[in-house]
Motif scaffolding. Sequence first.
Motif, PDB file in Angstrom:
ATOM      1  N   UNK A   1     -39.451 -11.387  62.165  1.00 48.31           N
ATOM      2  CA  UNK A   1     -40.082 -10.134  61.754  1.00 48.31           C
ATOM      3  C   UNK A   1     -40.726 -10.315  60.375  1.00 48.31           C
ATOM      4  N   UNK A   2     -40.014 -10.957  59.462  1.00 51.78           N
ATOM      5  CA  UNK A   2     -40.560 -11.210  58.135  1.00 51.78           C
ATOM      6  C   UNK A   2     -41.788 -12.107  58.173  1.00 51.78           C
ATOM      7  N   UNK A   3     -41.724 -13.175  58.963  1.00 51.04           N
ATOM      8  CA  UNK A   3     -42.881 -14.065  59.096  1.00 51.04           C
ATOM      9  C   UNK A   3     -44.081 -13.348  59.711  1.00 51.04           C
ATOM     10  N   UNK A   4     -43.811 -12.482  60.664  1.00 45.91           N
ATOM     11  CA  UNK A   4     -44.887 -11.700  61.277  1.00 45.91           C
ATOM     12  C   UNK A   4     -45.544 -10.798  60.246  1.00 45.91           C
ATOM     13  N   UNK A   5     -44.726 -10.202  59.391  1.00 50.71           N
ATOM     14  CA  UNK A   5     -45.249  -9.341  58.333  1.00 50.71           C
ATOM     15  C   UNK A   5     -46.164 -10.119  57.396  1.00 50.71           C
ATOM     16  N   UNK A   6     -45.709 -11.279  56.962  1.00 50.89           N
ATOM     17  CA  UNK A   6     -46.504 -12.111  56.052  1.00 50.89           C
ATOM     18  C   UNK A   6     -47.785 -12.576  56.743  1.00 50.89           C
ATOM     19  N   UNK A   7     -47.674 -13.013  57.994  1.00 50.75           N
ATOM     20  CA  UNK A   7     -48.858 -13.472  58.737  1.00 50.75           C
ATOM     21  C   UNK A   7     -49.877 -12.349  58.894  1.00 50.75           C
ATOM     22  N   UNK A   8     -49.403 -11.142  59.197  1.00 50.94           N
ATOM     23  CA  UNK A   8     -50.325 -10.009  59.358  1.00 50.94           C
ATOM     24  C   UNK A   8     -50.994  -9.701  58.020  1.00 50.94           C
ATOM     25  N   UNK A   9     -50.213  -9.675  56.949  1.00 50.21           N
ATOM     26  CA  UNK A   9     -50.782  -9.371  55.634  1.00 50.21           C
ATOM     27  C   UNK A   9     -51.818 -10.412  55.227  1.00 50.21           C
ATOM     28  N   UNK A  10     -51.529 -11.684  55.469  1.00 51.48           N
ATOM     29  CA  UNK A  10     -52.488 -12.741  55.122  1.00 51.48           C
ATOM     30  C   UNK A  10     -53.729 -12.693  56.000  1.00 51.48           C
ATOM     31  N   UNK A  11     -53.571 -12.343  57.258  1.00 50.90           N
ATOM     32  CA  UNK A  11     -54.715 -12.266  58.172  1.00 50.90           C
ATOM     33  C   UNK A  11     -55.641 -11.106  57.809  1.00 50.90           C
ATOM     34  N   UNK A  12     -55.104 -10.093  57.179  1.00 51.25           N
ATOM     35  CA  UNK A  12     -55.900  -8.925  56.805  1.00 51.25           C
ATOM     36  C   UNK A  12     -56.738  -9.179  55.566  1.00 51.25           C
ATOM     37  N   UNK A  13     -56.474 -10.257  54.833  1.00 52.31           N
ATOM     38  CA  UNK A  13     -57.228 -10.518  53.587  1.00 52.31           C
ATOM     39  C   UNK A  13     -58.489 -11.268  53.847  1.00 52.31           C
TER      40      UNK A  13
END
Length: 130
Positions: free
Chosen positions: A118-130
């Motif tokens: 879940x944490x990795x998914x959060x980081x991946x989503x945040x990075x993909x949005x930049x």
Amino acid sequence: MNSTGTMPASIVADKFGAHKMIAPALLVTGLGMTALPLCNTIPEAFTSLIVWAVGSSMLGSAPTAYAANLANEKNRTQVLALLRTMGDVGLVVGASSIGLVANLIGNDAAMHCTAGFVGLTSVAFALARK
């Protein structure tokens, strides 16, 4: 808890954008998941579950709203159907994988693996949005 928190979270998501709710919601959810196996008392477990519920409430309808916002009118139904289908696939694959971890290693390890994903998914989503 979820029924109480979903409406305010939806208002915040509508005001600031559904995409801005997803990563923080996943992080809060992961925090609750990480803490639960570490709890030794009922109040500690209750607090961990409250944190988990707050994260779940924050997530609410944000992924669906985000997907709907990305789609155009012609393919919105297809996008939402695909989102739902992939969610179902994730439930089957995720539950099976984490169940295997629980059987082989233990419940605490399974909960921490889930929180990690879940944490990795959060980081991946945040990075993909930049």
